[in-house]
Design an enzyme around this catalytic site. Sequence first.
Site, PDB file in Angstrom:
ATOM      1  N   VAL A 125      -1.006   7.130   3.786  1.00  0.00           N
ATOM      2  CA  VAL A 125      -0.031   6.820   4.835  1.00  0.00           C
ATOM      3  C   VAL A 125       1.165   6.087   4.241  1.00  0.00           C
ATOM      4  CG1 VAL A 125       0.370   5.529   6.972  1.00  0.00           C
ATOM      5  CG2 VAL A 125      -1.767   6.776   6.657  1.00  0.00           C
ATOM      6  N   GLY A 126       0.902   5.195   3.304  1.00  0.00           N
ATOM      7  CA  GLY A 126       1.957   4.345   2.757  1.00  0.00           C
ATOM      8  C   GLY A 126       3.126   5.099   2.174  1.00  0.00           C
ATOM      9  N   GLY A 176       0.830  -1.205   0.000  1.00  0.00           N
ATOM     10  CA  GLY A 176       0.000   0.000   0.000  1.00  0.00           C
ATOM     11  C   GLY A 176       0.861   1.250   0.000  1.00  0.00           C
ATOM     12  N   LYS A 218     -10.797  -4.901  11.560  1.00  0.00           N
ATOM     13  CA  LYS A 218      -9.415  -4.860  12.066  1.00  0.00           C
ATOM     14  C   LYS A 218      -9.191  -5.933  13.126  1.00  0.00           C
ATOM     15  CE  LYS A 218      -8.292  -0.040  11.019  1.00  0.00           C
ATOM     16  NZ  LYS A 218      -7.917   1.295  11.550  1.00  0.00           N
ATOM     17  N   ARG A 251      -6.479  -8.927  13.277  1.00  0.00           N
ATOM     18  CA  ARG A 251      -5.645  -9.170  14.466  1.00  0.00           C
ATOM     19  C   ARG A 251      -5.758 -10.624  14.933  1.00  0.00           C
ATOM     20  NH1 ARG A 251      -5.652  -4.348  18.966  1.00  0.00           N
ATOM     21  NH2 ARG A 251      -4.975  -2.611  17.642  1.00  0.00           N
ATOM     22  N   THR A 255       1.671   3.469  -2.143  1.00  0.00           N
ATOM     23  CA  THR A 255       1.307   4.683  -2.873  1.00  0.00           C
ATOM     24  C   THR A 255       0.149   5.418  -2.213  1.00  0.00           C
ATOM     25  OG1 THR A 255      -0.186   3.459  -4.334  1.00  0.00           O
ATOM     26  CG2 THR A 255       2.095   3.753  -5.081  1.00  0.00           C
ATOM     27  N   GLY A 256      -0.322   4.918  -1.088  1.00  0.00           N
ATOM     28  CA  GLY A 256      -1.464   5.530  -0.424  1.00  0.00           C
ATOM     29  C   GLY A 256      -1.080   6.693   0.469  1.00  0.00           C
TER      30      GLY A 256
END
Length: 312
Positions: free
Chosen positions: A15-16, A10, A138, A142, A12-13
């Site tokens: 946060v990434g 990820g 999420k 986990r 190019t996102g």
Amino acid sequence: MAKSKVLVVGGTGYVGKRIVKACLAQGHTTYVLQRPEIGLDIDKLQMLLSFKEKGAHLVDGSFSDHQSLVDAVKLVDVVICTMSGVHFRSHNILMQLKLVEAIKEAGNIKRFLPSEFGMDPARMGDALEPGRVTFDEKMIVRKAIEEAKIPFTYICGCCFAGYFVGNLSQLCTLVPPKEKVNIYGNGNMKVAYMDEDDIATYTIKTIDDPRALDKTVYLRPPENILTQRQLIEKWENLRGRKLEKCSIPAKDFLASMKDMDYAGQVGVGHFYHVFYEGCLTNFEAGKDSEEASELYPEVEYTRMESYLKRYV
């Protein structure tokens, strides 16, 4: 100790791209997954090529090709996933289950950081519908990580400054209001804010740190824990004029969901938990968690008054 080699999924996102930059800045051999699904998205391709120019390695891989993920994972020591979990962009949280399977098969990963970075899903068991889907998914990821006995670090605990600070935490805009600002309740609930570049810096600090192994690390630097009113006051001081303030009671804020689309309803629910319930700050770190600002006091994180100056 040699620095771990890192695969960013990820990259190019939102946060990434910052994670890739921080990886390179902190001296890690950095791989970025290049997925064929980018198709004709020239902006993503050019970003990947810019990473390559800065020293990152591009590695082909696809979530529809399990072996390609296994092969990519085998190149590194640490995997960081930053795939989007917000509904107004894209929502791909459960795609990480395929990455978990690849990490499990590869068997070489010393640390996996799944896509988290916001509210701690383990603390959101009573979250409102429909926004709770983010936290439920999420937690599914986990559970898969922990059942596979994959070493992990979960990064949680702050509002992204780009989405919550420049707009003074207003819904549906990214820039400061000019005349009137909405206040959630009395506006005195404590909220943790952080520049996204600092999120990335702290994240990369954790990957070779045994203190962060199998822990949740909270991003709550003390000088960036502010009420909404304090944030607005900082902006007013910079601007040199006051804004008209409109307080929204909780029941009215929640009632606004009925006229919104699905993504808007998710957003309202998340805002409610942050600004009315204080879900980012109403607890202390426990035995299975750490505070990033205490682990890494050397990080000179951006204060929100400084961050706001770019909007003046």
